[in-house]
Design a protein around this motif. Structure first.
Motif, PDB file in Angstrom:
ATOM      1  N   VAL A 145      41.624  79.811 -29.801  1.00 27.11           N
ATOM      2  CA  VAL A 145      40.778  80.932 -29.410  1.00 27.11           C
ATOM      3  C   VAL A 145      41.609  81.820 -28.501  1.00 27.11           C
ATOM      4  O   VAL A 145      42.328  81.321 -27.632  1.00 27.11           O
ATOM      5  N   ARG A 146      41.537  83.126 -28.708  1.00 28.40           N
ATOM      6  CA  ARG A 146      42.352  84.037 -27.907  1.00 28.40           C
ATOM      7  C   ARG A 146      41.537  84.914 -26.967  1.00 28.40           C
ATOM      8  O   ARG A 146      42.072  85.432 -25.999  1.00 28.40           O
ATOM      9  N   TYR A 154      37.893  89.923 -23.366  1.00 31.21           N
ATOM     10  CA  TYR A 154      39.231  89.901 -22.792  1.00 31.21           C
ATOM     11  C   TYR A 154      40.091  88.925 -23.572  1.00 31.21           C
ATOM     12  O   TYR A 154      39.634  87.852 -23.962  1.00 31.21           O
ATOM     13  N   LYS A 155      41.343  89.330 -23.783  1.00 36.24           N
ATOM     14  CA  LYS A 155      42.299  88.500 -24.504  1.00 36.24           C
ATOM     15  C   LYS A 155      43.210  87.803 -23.505  1.00 36.24           C
ATOM     16  O   LYS A 155      43.734  88.434 -22.582  1.00 36.24           O
ATOM     17  N   LEU A 156      43.391  86.496 -23.687  1.00 41.41           N
ATOM     18  CA  LEU A 156      44.279  85.730 -22.826  1.00 41.41           C
ATOM     19  C   LEU A 156      45.708  86.231 -23.014  1.00 41.41           C
ATOM     20  O   LEU A 156      46.214  86.294 -24.132  1.00 41.41           O
ATOM     21  N   VAL A 157      46.361  86.589 -21.924  1.00 38.99           N
ATOM     22  CA  VAL A 157      47.716  87.129 -21.982  1.00 38.99           C
ATOM     23  C   VAL A 157      48.694  86.072 -22.481  1.00 38.99           C
ATOM     24  O   VAL A 157      49.524  86.348 -23.334  1.00 38.99           O
ATOM     25  N   GLY A 181      35.944  72.203 -24.164  1.00 37.99           N
ATOM     26  CA  GLY A 181      36.671  72.533 -25.386  1.00 37.99           C
ATOM     27  C   GLY A 181      37.182  73.964 -25.393  1.00 37.99           C
ATOM     28  O   GLY A 181      38.205  74.271 -26.019  1.00 37.99           O
ATOM     29  N   THR A 182      36.510  74.841 -24.681  1.00 36.87           N
ATOM     30  CA  THR A 182      36.952  76.237 -24.602  1.00 36.87           C
ATOM     31  C   THR A 182      38.324  76.324 -23.940  1.00 36.87           C
ATOM     32  O   THR A 182      39.204  77.051 -24.405  1.00 36.87           O
ATOM     33  N   ILE A 183      38.523  75.573 -22.872  1.00 39.09           N
ATOM     34  CA  ILE A 183      39.820  75.565 -22.198  1.00 39.09           C
ATOM     35  C   ILE A 183      40.884  74.989 -23.125  1.00 39.09           C
ATOM     36  O   ILE A 183      41.983  75.533 -23.242  1.00 39.09           O
ATOM     37  N   ASP A 184      40.560  73.893 -23.816  1.00 38.23           N
ATOM     38  CA  ASP A 184      41.505  73.322 -24.779  1.00 38.23           C
ATOM     39  C   ASP A 184      41.886  74.346 -25.841  1.00 38.23           C
ATOM     40  O   ASP A 184      43.067  74.498 -26.177  1.00 38.23           O
ATOM     41  N   HIS A 185      40.897  75.063 -26.361  1.00 35.24           N
ATOM     42  CA  HIS A 185      41.155  76.052 -27.413  1.00 35.24           C
ATOM     43  C   HIS A 185      41.994  77.213 -26.899  1.00 35.24           C
ATOM     44  O   HIS A 185      42.847  77.729 -27.622  1.00 35.24           O
ATOM     45  N   LEU A 186      41.765  77.625 -25.661  1.00 35.86           N
ATOM     46  CA  LEU A 186      42.595  78.686 -25.091  1.00 35.86           C
ATOM     47  C   LEU A 186      44.034  78.226 -24.905  1.00 35.86           C
ATOM     48  O   LEU A 186      44.973  78.947 -25.241  1.00 35.86           O
ATOM     49  N   LEU A 187      44.217  77.027 -24.390  1.00 40.42           N
ATOM     50  CA  LEU A 187      45.564  76.503 -24.148  1.00 40.42           C
ATOM     51  C   LEU A 187      46.334  76.261 -25.441  1.00 40.42           C
ATOM     52  O   LEU A 187      47.557  76.330 -25.460  1.00 40.42           O
ATOM     53  N   GLY A 194      46.109  89.789 -32.440  1.00 39.74           N
ATOM     54  CA  GLY A 194      47.430  90.343 -32.657  1.00 39.74           C
ATOM     55  C   GLY A 194      47.906  91.223 -31.521  1.00 39.74           C
ATOM     56  O   GLY A 194      47.149  91.564 -30.624  1.00 39.74           O
ATOM     57  N   PRO A 195      49.182  91.605 -31.558  1.00 33.09           N
ATOM     58  CA  PRO A 195      49.781  92.444 -30.520  1.00 33.09           C
ATOM     59  C   PRO A 195      49.298  93.884 -30.652  1.00 33.09           C
ATOM     60  O   PRO A 195      48.707  94.252 -31.676  1.00 33.09           O
TER      61      PRO A 195
END
Length: 97
Positions: A53-54, A8-11, A43-49, A87-88
């Protein structure tokens, strides 16, 4: 795509940050607390924010959404033909006018 390997890709990293400030329970949650509750490294949350990481595997996406108190598709889009991992969406996959 093998459903067992669904990603899943973070919106929106900004939306994740906003929802962390006011979860479904009406409280805020820190990066470390979210990571601990979701059973992932902080670190996963940091990378997502920070958009480092997407995407995440389905179990991580579900766990983050559940911990925050929102439906999965509020934060995440399943990757595949219409939502590439990076990417989009492709132009040829865009809806017709």
């Amino acid at each position: 795509m093998d459903p067992a390997k669904q990603r899943y890709k973070l919106v929106s990293p900004e939306l994740l940050g906003q929802l962390m400030q006011r979860t479904g329970a009406g409280t805020s949650i820190s990066r470390r607390a979210l990571a601990a509750a979701a059973g992932i490294p902080h670190g996963t949350i940091d990378h997502l924010l920070n958009s480092v990481v997407r995407t995440q595997p389905d179990h991580v996406a579900y766990s983050i959404a559940r911990t925050i108190g929102v439906d999965l598709l509020v934060l995440w889009a399943p990757t595949g033909r219409t939502v590439p991992v990076d990417g989009p969406p492709a132009e040829h996959m865009a809806s017709a006018p």
